[in-house]
Every structure is written in C-alpha cells, then in structure tokens.
Scaffold this motif. Structure first.
Motif, PDB file in Angstrom:
ATOM      1  N   ALA A  16       0.826  -1.215   0.000  1.00 47.03           N
ATOM      2  CA  ALA A  16       0.000   0.000   0.000  1.00 47.03           C
ATOM      3  C   ALA A  16       0.855   1.259   0.000  1.00 47.03           C
ATOM      4  O   ALA A  16       0.504   2.248  -0.665  1.00 47.03           O
ATOM      5  N   GLU A  17       1.952   1.237   0.723  1.00 46.80           N
ATOM      6  CA  GLU A  17       2.745   2.463   0.872  1.00 46.80           C
ATOM      7  C   GLU A  17       3.206   3.052  -0.456  1.00 46.80           C
ATOM      8  O   GLU A  17       3.054   4.264  -0.680  1.00 46.80           O
ATOM      9  N   PRO A  18       3.760   2.262  -1.399  1.00 41.67           N
ATOM     10  CA  PRO A  18       4.168   2.868  -2.673  1.00 41.67           C
ATOM     11  C   PRO A  18       3.000   3.493  -3.443  1.00 41.67           C
ATOM     12  O   PRO A  18       3.187   4.475  -4.158  1.00 41.67           O
ATOM     13  N   GLU A  19       1.808   2.936  -3.282  1.00 43.23           N
ATOM     14  CA  GLU A  19       0.646   3.497  -3.972  1.00 43.23           C
ATOM     15  C   GLU A  19       0.239   4.843  -3.362  1.00 43.23           C
ATOM     16  O   GLU A  19      -0.101   5.781  -4.079  1.00 43.23           O
ATOM     17  N   PHE A  20       0.285   4.935  -2.035  1.00 42.23           N
ATOM     18  CA  PHE A  20       0.022   6.231  -1.400  1.00 42.23           C
ATOM     19  C   PHE A  20       1.069   7.255  -1.846  1.00 42.23           C
ATOM     20  O   PHE A  20       0.739   8.388  -2.200  1.00 42.23           O
ATOM     21  N   LYS A  21       2.326   6.832  -1.841  1.00 37.01           N
ATOM     22  CA  LYS A  21       3.399   7.741  -2.252  1.00 37.01           C
ATOM     23  C   LYS A  21       3.236   8.180  -3.707  1.00 37.01           C
ATOM     24  O   LYS A  21       3.490   9.340  -4.042  1.00 37.01           O
ATOM     25  N   ASN A  70      -0.772  18.005  -3.506  1.00 32.57           N
ATOM     26  CA  ASN A  70      -1.858  18.654  -2.775  1.00 32.57           C
ATOM     27  C   ASN A  70      -3.092  17.764  -2.639  1.00 32.57           C
ATOM     28  O   ASN A  70      -4.194  18.267  -2.377  1.00 32.57           O
ATOM     29  N   TYR A  71      -2.929  16.472  -2.798  1.00 36.98           N
ATOM     30  CA  TYR A  71      -4.038  15.532  -2.712  1.00 36.98           C
ATOM     31  C   TYR A  71      -4.253  15.150  -1.249  1.00 36.98           C
ATOM     32  O   TYR A  71      -3.624  14.246  -0.709  1.00 36.98           O
ATOM     33  N   ALA A  72      -5.166  15.849  -0.628  1.00 36.96           N
ATOM     34  CA  ALA A  72      -5.397  15.711   0.808  1.00 36.96           C
ATOM     35  C   ALA A  72      -5.891  14.317   1.193  1.00 36.96           C
ATOM     36  O   ALA A  72      -5.495  13.790   2.246  1.00 36.96           O
ATOM     37  N   ASP A  73      -6.762  13.707   0.387  1.00 41.58           N
ATOM     38  CA  ASP A  73      -7.258  12.366   0.716  1.00 41.58           C
ATOM     39  C   ASP A  73      -6.110  11.377   0.882  1.00 41.58           C
ATOM     40  O   ASP A  73      -6.068  10.616   1.842  1.00 41.58           O
ATOM     41  N   ALA A  74      -5.199  11.392  -0.066  1.00 41.98           N
ATOM     42  CA  ALA A  74      -4.077  10.453  -0.009  1.00 41.98           C
ATOM     43  C   ALA A  74      -3.246  10.688   1.247  1.00 41.98           C
ATOM     44  O   ALA A  74      -2.839   9.735   1.922  1.00 41.98           O
ATOM     45  N   ARG A  75      -3.014  11.936   1.567  1.00 42.10           N
ATOM     46  CA  ARG A  75      -2.222  12.245   2.763  1.00 42.10           C
ATOM     47  C   ARG A  75      -2.930  11.817   4.049  1.00 42.10           C
ATOM     48  O   ARG A  75      -2.316  11.275   4.969  1.00 42.10           O
ATOM     49  N   ALA A  76      -4.236  12.040   4.122  1.00 40.84           N
ATOM     50  CA  ALA A  76      -4.989  11.688   5.328  1.00 40.84           C
ATOM     51  C   ALA A  76      -4.961  10.184   5.583  1.00 40.84           C
ATOM     52  O   ALA A  76      -4.724   9.734   6.708  1.00 40.84           O
TER      53      ALA A  76
END
Length: 189
Positions: A111-116, A124-130
């Motif tokens: 999952a981590e590489p996909e979030f990154k 500026n993609y807040a959903d991904a950061r949250a």
C-alpha cells in the motif's frame, strides 16, 4: 500540456458530487455517492475517477460493516484495477489501489508505494495524505503520520472526515486531550 487529459465536464461534476456524499460516511450517503459515480460513467465510460470513487464506496461500506468483506472486496478491487487501467497517471486511481492494498488485502508494504505515488502525482491531494497518515501509524511511524495528517488539514481545513481521522491519529499517539478537541471540531464541520 502534452499529458493533459480531456475531461467531460458532466462526468467530472457527477464525480465531484459523489465525493461530496462519500465524505459524509453514512450508508445512505454512500448510496447517493455510488449513484453519482455511476452517472459519471454514463457520461464518460472511461472515467477513471468514477471507478476510483466506486472503489471508495465499497471500501467505506466494508470498513463500517455495511457490506461484508466478501461482498465488498471483489467490487472494490475491480473498480481500483479499472481506474488504474484507464489512467495510471491519475492520483485518485493510485489512492484507490492503496486503500485496497492497505485495508482489503492487508498488504501494508504494498500500500505504501501506492500512497506515495498518489502524493507524487498530486502533492496537494489531501485524501491520499490523510489515509497515508493512518498507514504510517500502523507501520509504527507516528511522527510521519502526524505530519501527513496535518498537511491534509492544511490543504482541506473544513473537511470534517479529516478532523475525525486526525482525532484517531492523536489517540494512537496518546494525545487524548488533543484528540478530543479535534473530534469536537469534526462534529462542527
């Protein structure tokens, strides 16, 4: 400009309305969100964003116990795969896939590489950061998790869902007083 994609305004508007309902995180609102995402697909059958939204609806339903994992997971995964297939450069598609890997497959390392990637494509993609914040908490990296959640709130300070997620992050960091304050703010937004 060479990478700019053509956007069907009606499909995009339906997607945005779907996301507005998705953030409310109730079974009825997820039903409404799904309807808007399906409308987006009627307007543009190649809307990767709409498929990402469908993935989020099924993920929410599974997370809240509204749908069983055996019902939700195949739909969630199929929608995420379709979003990536249609547009592998779309941050929303990578965010959807990250969620599948993290909370449906329990593949935190995957999952981590996909979030990154989602954040790299749109810092500026807040959903991904949250939601990346929550994964970082699970991975035992609380300082990074708090930083990601704070950035999500800087990007979208009026998002009640983020405030609620931040309260959870703070609780995991043993900051009960701050968590209660954030939860109260979430109730007001």
């Amino acid at each position: 400009l060479s990478r700019a994609r053509r956007v069907n305004p009606d499909a995009y508007e339906a997607y945005l309305k779907g996301m507005q309902y998705w953030y409310k995180a109730t079974p009825q609102d997820w039903d409404t969100a799904l309807g808007y995402f399906q409308l987006a697909l009627k307007e543009d059958q190649n809307s990767a964003r709409a498929y990402a939204g469908i993935c989020l609806v099924w993920a929410g339903r599974a997370q809240f116990g509204v749908a069983s994992p055996s019902e939700a997971a195949p739909r969630e995964k199929a929608a995420a795969r379709k979003a990536i297939e249609l547009d592998g450069t779309l941050p929303e598609a990578h965010f959807a896939l990250a969620g599948v890997r993290a909370w449906s497959d329990w593949d935190w390392a995957g999952a981590e590489p996909e979030f990154k990637k989602a954040i790299e494509l749109n810092p500026n993609y807040a959903d991904a950061r949250a939601y990346y914040s929550h994964l970082l908490m699970i991975l035992g990296r609380p300082e990074e998790g708090v930083r990601q959640m704070k950035r999500a709130l800087e990007l979208d300070p009026l998002n009640g869902l983020y405030r609620a997620l931040y309260a959870g992050v703070l609780m995991l960091n043993r900051r009960s007083g701050d968590a209660i304050a954030q939860a109260r703010l979430a109730l007001r937004t």
